[in-house]
Design a protein around this motif. Structure first.
Motif, mmCIF file in Angstrom:
data_model
loop_
_atom_site.group_PDB
_atom_site.id
_atom_site.type_symbol
_atom_site.label_atom_id
_atom_site.label_comp_id
_atom_site.label_asym_id
_atom_site.label_seq_id
_atom_site.Cartn_x
_atom_site.Cartn_y
_atom_site.Cartn_z
ATOM 1 N N THR A 195 -24.176 3.451 -55.650
ATOM 2 C CA THR A 195 -23.904 2.623 -57.491
ATOM 3 C C THR A 195 -24.733 1.723 -57.199
ATOM 4 O O THR A 195 -24.643 1.120 -58.208
ATOM 5 C CB THR A 195 -22.436 2.219 -56.970
ATOM 6 N N LEU A 196 -25.006 1.119 -56.269
ATOM 7 C CA LEU A 196 -26.162 -0.112 -56.015
ATOM 8 C C LEU A 196 -25.351 -1.000 -56.373
ATOM 9 O O LEU A 196 -26.284 -1.672 -57.506
ATOM 10 C CB LEU A 196 -27.497 0.250 -57.245
ATOM 11 N N SER A 197 -24.451 -1.132 -56.715
ATOM 12 C CA SER A 197 -24.251 -2.740 -57.241
ATOM 13 C C SER A 197 -22.691 -3.033 -55.905
ATOM 14 O O SER A 197 -22.219 -2.053 -55.386
ATOM 15 C CB SER A 197 -23.585 -1.730 -57.794
ATOM 16 N N SER A 198 -22.100 -4.117 -56.930
ATOM 17 C CA SER A 198 -20.953 -4.402 -55.467
ATOM 18 C C SER A 198 -19.610 -4.515 -56.086
ATOM 19 O O SER A 198 -18.615 -4.684 -55.569
ATOM 20 C CB SER A 198 -20.579 -6.285 -55.866
ATOM 21 N N THR A 199 -19.817 -3.947 -57.855
ATOM 22 C CA THR A 199 -18.603 -3.520 -58.443
ATOM 23 C C THR A 199 -18.117 -1.863 -57.532
ATOM 24 O O THR A 199 -18.393 -0.635 -57.415
ATOM 25 C CB THR A 199 -18.716 -2.282 -60.208
ATOM 26 N N VAL A 200 -17.529 -1.953 -57.336
ATOM 27 C CA VAL A 200 -16.187 -1.003 -56.799
ATOM 28 C C VAL A 200 -16.040 0.036 -57.311
ATOM 29 O O VAL A 200 -15.538 -0.128 -58.475
ATOM 30 C CB VAL A 200 -14.937 -1.606 -56.234
ATOM 31 N N GLN A 201 -16.285 1.515 -57.600
ATOM 32 C CA GLN A 201 -15.942 2.090 -58.533
ATOM 33 C C GLN A 201 -15.659 3.689 -57.551
ATOM 34 O O GLN A 201 -15.732 4.112 -56.113
ATOM 35 C CB GLN A 201 -17.476 2.682 -59.318
ATOM 36 N N GLY A 234 -9.297 -5.260 -63.343
ATOM 37 C CA GLY A 234 -9.370 -6.190 -62.608
ATOM 38 C C GLY A 234 -9.905 -7.033 -60.744
ATOM 39 O O GLY A 234 -10.738 -7.171 -60.758
ATOM 40 N N THR A 235 -11.341 -5.187 -61.503
ATOM 41 C CA THR A 235 -12.455 -4.870 -60.741
ATOM 42 C C THR A 235 -13.491 -6.652 -61.115
ATOM 43 O O THR A 235 -13.128 -6.653 -61.658
ATOM 44 C CB THR A 235 -13.047 -3.345 -60.408
ATOM 45 N N VAL A 236 -13.357 -7.003 -60.129
ATOM 46 C CA VAL A 236 -15.209 -8.207 -60.543
ATOM 47 C C VAL A 236 -16.009 -7.139 -60.047
ATOM 48 O O VAL A 236 -16.275 -6.359 -59.339
ATOM 49 C CB VAL A 236 -15.118 -8.938 -58.810
ATOM 50 N N LEU A 237 -16.924 -7.508 -61.364
ATOM 51 C CA LEU A 237 -18.314 -6.479 -61.959
ATOM 52 C C LEU A 237 -19.753 -7.470 -61.124
ATOM 53 O O LEU A 237 -19.551 -8.321 -60.712
ATOM 54 C CB LEU A 237 -18.093 -6.900 -63.353
ATOM 55 N N GLY A 238 -19.646 -6.296 -60.701
ATOM 56 C CA GLY A 238 -21.066 -6.782 -59.728
ATOM 57 C C GLY A 238 -22.352 -7.803 -61.244
ATOM 58 O O GLY A 238 -22.441 -5.992 -62.139
ATOM 59 N N GLY A 239 -22.803 -7.755 -60.790
ATOM 60 C CA GLY A 239 -24.340 -8.171 -61.976
ATOM 61 C C GLY A 239 -25.477 -8.028 -61.015
ATOM 62 O O GLY A 239 -26.205 -7.583 -61.895
ATOM 63 N N SER A 240 -26.235 -7.901 -60.533
ATOM 64 C CA SER A 240 -27.434 -7.434 -60.424
ATOM 65 C C SER A 240 -27.058 -7.450 -58.640
ATOM 66 O O SER A 240 -26.123 -7.454 -57.619
ATOM 67 C CB SER A 240 -28.434 -8.775 -60.254
ATOM 68 N N SER A 241 -28.369 -7.494 -58.127
ATOM 69 C CA SER A 241 -28.607 -7.178 -56.631
ATOM 70 C C SER A 241 -30.526 -7.877 -55.884
ATOM 71 O O SER A 241 -31.421 -8.148 -56.674
ATOM 72 C CB SER A 241 -28.615 -6.174 -55.813
ATOM 73 N N TYR A 242 -30.568 -8.069 -55.066
ATOM 74 C CA TYR A 242 -31.764 -8.666 -53.814
ATOM 75 C C TYR A 242 -32.089 -8.189 -52.324
ATOM 76 O O TYR A 242 -30.753 -8.324 -51.847
ATOM 77 C CB TYR A 242 -32.195 -9.748 -54.376
ATOM 78 N N VAL A 289 -29.266 1.198 -47.535
ATOM 79 C CA VAL A 289 -29.171 -0.201 -48.394
ATOM 80 C C VAL A 289 -28.355 -1.039 -48.185
ATOM 81 O O VAL A 289 -28.691 -2.656 -48.767
ATOM 82 C CB VAL A 289 -28.886 1.039 -49.766
ATOM 83 N N ALA A 290 -27.287 -1.162 -47.700
ATOM 84 C CA ALA A 290 -26.240 -2.525 -47.192
ATOM 85 C C ALA A 290 -27.138 -2.876 -46.388
ATOM 86 O O ALA A 290 -26.110 -4.477 -46.759
ATOM 87 C CB ALA A 290 -25.151 -1.451 -47.153
ATOM 88 N N PHE A 303 -26.210 -7.835 -52.574
ATOM 89 C CA PHE A 303 -25.102 -7.662 -54.402
ATOM 90 C C PHE A 303 -24.548 -8.469 -54.572
ATOM 91 O O PHE A 303 -23.634 -9.497 -53.865
ATOM 92 C CB PHE A 303 -24.851 -5.991 -54.316
ATOM 93 N N LEU A 304 -25.111 -8.583 -55.201
ATOM 94 C CA LEU A 304 -24.544 -10.487 -56.327
ATOM 95 C C LEU A 304 -23.191 -9.857 -57.084
ATOM 96 O O LEU A 304 -23.149 -8.990 -57.723
ATOM 97 C CB LEU A 304 -25.509 -11.014 -57.435
ATOM 98 N N PRO A 305 -21.989 -10.992 -56.863
ATOM 99 C CA PRO A 305 -20.680 -10.826 -57.008
ATOM 100 C C PRO A 305 -20.850 -11.492 -59.388
ATOM 101 O O PRO A 305 -19.395 -11.895 -59.401
ATOM 102 C CB PRO A 305 -19.629 -10.899 -56.490
#
Length: 351
Positions: free
Chosen positions: A281-287, A307-315, A324-325, A330-332
């Motif tokens: 997913t390359l995101s903090s969004t749980v899918q 109700g899932t907090v959506l990830g915005g970006s990453s670095y 990857v982890a 991953f920024l929330p």
């Protein structure tokens, strides 16, 4: 004694005196809007005219010095609201993409496709529209299909924080720099000795998914419309998952027992029990991986639960990490900037 008629009249007269004494009979404040919350005020300070609008950057840039036109890109879009959502839901339309580089071509992004009410809906990737309304202290954003009426998916925005950008770009606050990752980390992209224009600022906020969102993905050939490519044709969901179906990105062969089947909007949908790996997913969004049966074919996608907090970006926070982890944070949260900040970054671009 009062008759009932006179008694009611006397009571009404007394109430009239009380209401007038309390100011209830005045028309001066009739229909006044409720005060905005801090979140809503921060939102309006950015996007509501005569403010100059909310700007967002889109990019796919290499962490190395070399960029390839047609593959790598960086562009922005923006929006301005003419009226406050305190007056009722407002339609916000994103501008056309603006290339913020001088050496790279614009690349058409892929729109979001969502399985909803028995059909695959498309939210345009450019010049898109959304319906904005206030819910409690927060902001609800309904992303719309091309008809500007059909809601494809929805989010709640909260926890707004406005941050000034001042001085040299090299002193940019960490949240803003990390959110825009390679734009700041690759020294060949941005002149960090340049300075921010007066009045530059950004807002940081949390986005929470509103309602279960069943994203639909292409299984093979890439498409951009509602006709996503299926994983299997002329078969059933049960048959495919009984045999097992491999997801290359997830690194998993999914079977029927790895999840559960339910009917969503008249469509049979299988949802995996375990979340997809962040390497996919390359995101903090749980899918959660999904497969669904539609018109005799089996398609894939991912569920983002209500109700899932959506990830915005990453670095890249740990270049030495082996997974990857380990390598990526991953920024929330999400970020938008004002026109002055946007202009400052565009002026500092070196590509």
């Amino acid at each position: 004694m009062f008759s009932m008629k006179h008694k009611n009249a006397a009571i009404l007269a007394a109430l009239s005196v009380l209401v007038t004494a309390c100011g209830g009979g005045s028309d001066d404040k009739a229909g006044s809007a409720a005060p905005l919350s801090a979140n809503q005020q921060a939102f309006e300070n950015l996007i509501l005219a005569p403010n100059t609008g909310s700007y967002f950057l889109h990019w796919n840039l290499s962490a190395s010095a070399t960029q390839t036109s047609g593959v790598n890109y960086a562009y922005s879009d923006s929006s301005v609201l003419s009226s406050s959502p305190a007056n009722g839901p407002q339609i916000s339309t994103q501008s056309a993409p603006v290339n913020i580089t001088s050496t790279l071509a614009l690349v058409a992004p892929t729109p979001a496709r969502v399985l909803k009410n028995g059909a695959i809906l498309v939210a345009p990737a450019t010049a898109s529209s959304s319906k904005v309304s206030y819910v409690g202290n927060d902001i609800r954003v309904d992303s719309l299909a091309a008809d500007n009426t059909t809601v494809v998916f929805s989010e709640i925005r909260s926890n707004y924080e406005t941050v000034a950008l001042t001085g040299a770009i090299s002193t940019t606050p960490a949240d803003f720099a990390h959110f825009h990752n390679v734009i700041f980390s690759n020294t060949a992209i941005l002149n960090t000795a340049a300075t921010y224009a007066a009045g530059s600022s950004y807002v940081k906020f949390t986005q929470t998914n509103a309602g279960d969102r069943y994203n639909a993905f292409d299984c093979t050939t890439a498409t951009t419309g509602a006709a996503v490519t299926p994983c299997r044709t002329s078969t059933t969901l049960a048959a495919v998952l009984t045999t097992g179906i491999s997801s290359t990105s997830d690194g998993v062969t999914y079977h029927l027992t790895d999840g559960s089947v339910s009917t969503v909007g008249g469509v049979s949908v299988w949802v995996a029990t375990a979340p997809r790996p962040v390497s996919a997913t390359l995101s903090s969004t749980v899918q959660y991986r999904i497969y669904f049966e539609l018109n005799g074919n089996v398609y894939t996608g991912a569920l983002i639960k209500d109700g899932t907090v959506l990830g915005g970006s990453s670095y890249v926070s740990n270049p030495a990490g082996t997974t990857v982890a380990e390598r990526i944070t991953f920024l929330p949260f999400d970020i938008r900037m004002n026109k002055a900040a946007h202009g400052s970054l565009v002026a500092a671009m070196k590509i």
